[in-house]
Design an enzyme around this catalytic site. Structure first.
Site, PDB file in Angstrom:
ATOM      1  N   CYS A   1      -4.752  -3.454  16.915  1.00 14.86           N
ATOM      2  CA  CYS A   1      -5.222  -1.876  16.827  1.00 14.86           C
ATOM      3  C   CYS A   1      -6.350  -1.507  16.085  1.00 14.86           C
ATOM      4  O   CYS A   1      -6.542  -0.531  15.789  1.00 14.86           O
ATOM      5  CB  CYS A   1      -3.846  -1.054  16.037  1.00 14.86           C
ATOM      6  SG  CYS A   1      -3.790  -1.695  14.202  1.00 14.86           S
TER       7      CYS A   1
ATOM      8  N   HIS B   1     -14.428   4.775   8.159  1.00 11.31           N
ATOM      9  CA  HIS B   1     -13.519   5.620   8.683  1.00 11.31           C
ATOM     10  C   HIS B   1     -14.037   6.872   9.399  1.00 11.31           C
ATOM     11  O   HIS B   1     -13.291   7.103  10.250  1.00 11.31           O
ATOM     12  CB  HIS B   1     -12.329   5.873   7.530  1.00 11.31           C
ATOM     13  CG  HIS B   1     -11.527   4.647   7.398  1.00 11.31           C
ATOM     14  ND1 HIS B   1     -11.978   3.525   6.445  1.00 11.31           N
ATOM     15  CD2 HIS B   1     -10.427   3.981   8.339  1.00 11.31           C
ATOM     16  CE1 HIS B   1     -10.901   2.553   6.759  1.00 11.31           C
ATOM     17  NE2 HIS B   1     -10.245   2.765   7.897  1.00 11.31           N
TER      18      HIS B   1
ATOM     19  N   ARG C   1       1.821   4.222  10.071  1.00 15.16           N
ATOM     20  CA  ARG C   1       1.337   3.217   9.112  1.00 15.16           C
ATOM     21  C   ARG C   1       1.622   3.875   7.777  1.00 15.16           C
ATOM     22  O   ARG C   1       1.334   5.173   7.471  1.00 15.16           O
ATOM     23  CB  ARG C   1       0.000   2.959   9.301  1.00 15.16           C
ATOM     24  CG  ARG C   1      -0.416   2.019   8.090  1.00 15.16           C
ATOM     25  CD  ARG C   1      -1.720   1.433   8.570  1.00 15.16           C
ATOM     26  NE  ARG C   1      -2.722   2.429   8.223  1.00 15.16           N
ATOM     27  CZ  ARG C   1      -4.281   2.089   8.437  1.00 15.16           C
ATOM     28  NH1 ARG C   1      -4.522   0.997   9.020  1.00 15.16           N
ATOM     29  NH2 ARG C   1      -5.083   3.040   8.572  1.00 15.16           N
TER      30      ARG C   1
HETATM   31  C1  PEP Z   1      -7.853  -2.326  10.936  1.00 20.01           C
HETATM   32  O1  PEP Z   1      -8.052  -2.576   9.747  1.00 20.01           O
HETATM   33  O2  PEP Z   1      -8.409  -2.959  11.783  1.00 20.01           O
HETATM   34  C2  PEP Z   1      -7.184  -1.011  11.186  1.00 20.01           C
HETATM   35  C3  PEP Z   1      -6.753  -0.825  12.218  1.00 20.01           C
HETATM   36  O3  PEP Z   1      -7.008  -0.105   9.975  1.00 20.01           O
HETATM   37  P1  PEP Z   1      -8.090   0.645   9.391  1.00 20.01           P
HETATM   38  O4  PEP Z   1      -9.296   0.678  10.339  1.00 20.01           O
HETATM   39  O5  PEP Z   1      -7.494   2.039   9.126  1.00 20.01           O
HETATM   40  O6  PEP Z   1      -8.238   0.052   8.006  1.00 20.01           O
HETATM   41 MG    MG Z   2      -7.102  -1.764   7.928  1.00 22.53          MG
END
Ligand code: PEP
Ligand code: MG
Length: 756
Positions: free
Chosen positions: A674, A362, A505
């Site tokens: 996304c 992240h 989300r």
């Molecule tokens: C994903 O898993 O592709 C997503 C958009 O969520 P995150 O990266 O925040 O887990």
């Molecule tokens: Mg995710």
């Protein structure tokens, strides 16, 4: 044996001088394994030879002088075959190569094992006896174990050595390069600002003392402070403590009063070391000693020593004023904690280098959103010694450079300039339609989390927010935000984009997204308590969050709600029940909100097969390709060791993406994507080819993606993507896409793809 293994690894791990510590290591192995010789040869890429780095049993004169090419002798054979060689009489082997002056003549039996790190042969370790006869299987197994353990620490120590001028063959290397995983594109030149985790003995590294006397005073003061703290606590709690607990305090104070520990630290400081690493070295010695004791009670004292060490260290660290992060700094550390998110968002940080994590951690996602060049998982980087040093971050290739030569500097300066020009060119696309050359509209949305994302996104002409990661504002606090606080944050997002949709989300914590005030400690966090699982187990958190979102949307009606990490239909039903209840409750309270559109993220493999079932319950689905890739390929998105097999363009992932888009169309609900794949120009072309018409990405990628999509024809993309589904290797998928774009006359560098 285990003890010997631990001792040897610790020796190399804590070294400042690889060669010196290898000498100790060969001595320990020779004695511990009851052999006459133990030697280590390391491969030196500068001279393309194996160099005898240490030996106990052969001629000490030969160290550093005896070298072998990659075809010479048994050492080279072991390096080439990458497997151990266990010989009763080495002199009889056809590859035996006699080296005059090495002093090998008396020794017959030989066991040589390769030292391999990340598929690369670093060297060969040997043991020898004068009596002919093969080594026992158990001895061979032990040496293999030892070399596997040593490989990592040697690689690290070599890297460290290269930086501190102790590189194997001497001489100051220029353009020292450390490889990691490209986390966020771009190049930056700047000075390192090291983020050190506080009071961690293992993170402290050697640094020469600027002023020995001052370091001595600091150390004595720190000792005195801990001593008086402990004494005061003991007195305060005397009546409440059990005798054994009281005894523990006495032991602590006793250790601090006994000069043995203090003198060892003072000795190291007097040799020119700063107090922090002198303390860490001595404490590690004590800890190691206690850990190796058979007696259970005494062994547990290792934890006490660690605790004591941390206490003294925290005082030493407190005496060093915290340096504010200077403008244009390159942040360097094991991980980047949310405490610096504010500095990142303020645009003051030139680049980020993390020794842990990977491209879809992240931190990297956040950095991409902010267009900060970032490299993750630079495991070998001796980061603690880099404070203030000039570094170059190549976020395209995942490389960090140190001690730059004039030519390399010019090369990177040119790249920086070209980048700025490219970005300026892309700005002209902001108000252009996002559609393919044959007029198929592709909605390009942004992923947000920080408040500053709003302005950045609007400047790029986004069609709304496809993913607002609500955990980001949660991570920047020291407790859960209240309903009112959340409502304010959400209102700001919704208002900024209204009437465009904002997809919020529900809190997705767990995995690598942790909240300091809500720690989740698990062996397998990515397969554990994450996303909707946490929220359904804590309906009070769910309720507060959804109420805040609904209240924030009052009068705007552009809120969409999305559920992360859904595995089963029952989770959707449970979540919907809470959302319905929240709407009802608010209406009863006189807040006339309506039910928002609710969607499900498809990011767990089971969800791929449930799209039609979801379609009967919810309003849209959005694919989280980051997690979907991680779970389909069984590759931790945060683990640099397996980063090379994490690829969202893997044909298996593409097949799943095709299934999802087809099922959504059949089920009659809109589908978007996304994950980071949407922001990769190659990924975006593929997704459009597979039938996706709605992509959400970091704002920094939006114009790049728009640029490529405006140049392609949707039928052409469909033909290319259909062909990709029949390939069997992600690398071939990428090269096929590059080739196709090149043939279509689309310059790859214009869309931020450097030649591989
Ligand atoms: C994903 O898993 O592709 C997503 C958009 O969520 P995150 O990266 O925040 O887990
Ligand atoms: Mg995710």
């Amino acid at each position: 044996m285990l003890h010997l293994l631990r001792q040897v690894v610790e020796e190399v791990n804590s070294t400042r001088d690889l060669q010196a510590s290898l000498s100790t290591v060969v001595g320990r192995i020779r004695a511990g394994m009851n052999v006459q010789v133990c030697s280590v040869f390391l491969w030196d890429a500068h001279v393309n030879r194996y160099v005898l780095m240490a030996t106990d049993g052969l001629s000490a004169e030969a160290i550093g002088k005896v070298t072998l090419t990659q075809n010479e002798g048994l050492i080279a054979l072991v390096g080439k075959r990458e497997e151990p060689l266990n010989l009763s009489d080495a002199t009889r082997h056809p590859n035996y190569h006699h080296i005059p002056g090495l002093g090998e003549e008396p020794f017959k039996s030989l066991l040589a094992v390769p030292i391999i790190h990340h598929r690369k042969v670093l060297g060969v370790m040997t043991i020898q006896r004068s009596e002919p006869g093969r080594f026992e299987d158990t001895e061979e197994a032990f040496m293999v174990t030892l070399s596997a353990q040593l490989a990592g620490v040697i690689a690290h120590a070599e890297a460290t050595g290269a930086l501190s001028g102790l590189n194997l063959m001497g001489g100051e290397q220029l353009d020292v390069r450390f490889a990691g995983v490209a986390g966020s594109q771009g190049v930056a030149i700047g000075n390192a600002h090291v983020l050190v985790p506080p009071s961690d003995l293992d993170s402290v590294r050697y640094r020469p003392a600027r002023d020995i006397n001052a370091e001595l005073v600091l150390f004595e003061n720190a000792l005195a402070k801990v001593r008086s703290e402990l004494t005061a606590t003991r007195e305060r709690l005397r009546s409440e403590l059990r005798p054994e607990e009281l005894a523990l305090f006495n032991v602590y104070v006793g250790i601090l009063e006994d000069r043995a520990l203090g003198d060892s630290v003072v000795e190291l400081i007097n040799q020119g070391e700063w107090a922090q690493s002198a303390l860490a070295t001595v404490m590690r010695r004590y800890i190691d000693h206690f850990e190796s004791i058979e007696d259970d009670y005494l062994r547990e004292r290792a934890a006490d020593m660690r605790d004591l060490g941390r206490r003294v260290l925290s005082h030493l660290q407190a005496s060093v004023p915290e340096v504010a992060i200077p403008d244009h700094a390159i942040l360097v550390g094991e991980e980047i904690s949310p405490t610096v998110f504010g500095d990142l968002a303020a645009g003051r940080i030139a680049a980020i280098v993390c020794t842990t994590g990977s491209a879809n951690s992240h931190v990297a996602i956040l950095a991409r959103a902010l267009a900060i060049p970032t490299i993750m998982g630079v495991q070998e980087l001796p980061w603690q010694g880099l404070q203030g040093e000039e570094l170059v971050v190549d976020g395209y290739r995942g490389h960090v450079y140190y001690r730059l030569s004039a030519e390399k500097r010019q090369y990177f300066e040119t790249i920086c300039k070209e980048e700025a020009e490219r970005e300026a060119d892309l700005e002209s696309l902001t108000d252009e339609a996002s559609e393919t050359s044959d007029g198929v509209a592709i909605s390009l949305m942004v992923n947000t989390g920080l408040q500053t994302d709003v302005v950045r996104s609007q400047n790029k002409g986004a069609d709304g927010v496809g993913l607002f990661r609500t955990e980001v504002p949660f991570m920047m606090r020291d407790r859960f935000p209240s309903e009112d606080e959340q409502a304010k944050i959400y209102r700001a997002q919704l208002e900024a984009f209204a009437p465009l949709p904002v997809t919020m989300r529900m809190l997705d914590v767990g995995g690598d997204k942790s909240l300091d005030y809500f720690p989740i400690v698990e062996d397998n966090p990515f397969l554990g308590w994450r996303g909707i699982r946490v929220m359904l187990d804590h309906p009070e958190l769910f309720m507060v969050q959804i109420r805040a979102m609904l209240r924030a949307s009052l009068g705007l009606n552009n809120l969409k709600v999305m559920l992360p990490m859904v595995t089963s239909v029952s989770e959707v039903e449970e979540a919907l029940a809470i959302i319905h209840r929240a709407v009802l409750e608010l209406n009863e309270e006189g807040v006339s909100v309506t039910l928002p559109e609710v969607g499900v993220m498809v990011e767990v493999p089971s969800a791929v097969y449930l799209v039609k079932e979801f379609a009967t319950q919810i309003d849209f689905i959005s694919v989280g390709s980051n997690d979907l890739t991680q779970y389909l390929l069984a590759v931790d998105r945060n683990n640099p060791r397996v980063a090379n097999i994490y690829d969202s363009l893997h044909p298996a992932v593409l097949k799943a993406l095709k299934m999802v888009v087809d099922a959504a169309h059949e089920g009659g609900i809109p589908v978007s994507l996304c994950g980071e794949l949407a922001g990769d120009p190659l990924g975006a072309v593929t997704l459009v080819g597979l039938g996706y018409r709605n992509l959400s990405m970091s704002s920094s990628n939006l114009l790049r993606v728009k640029s490529v999509l405006r140049q392609i024809d949707s039928d052409w993309a469909h033909t290319i993507a259909s062909g990709l589904l029949h390939l069997d290797d992600p690398k071939v998928v990428r090269s096929t896409l590059r080739l196709a774009l090149r043939k279509a006359g689309i310059p790859l560098t214009d869309i931020g793809i450097l030649p591989s």
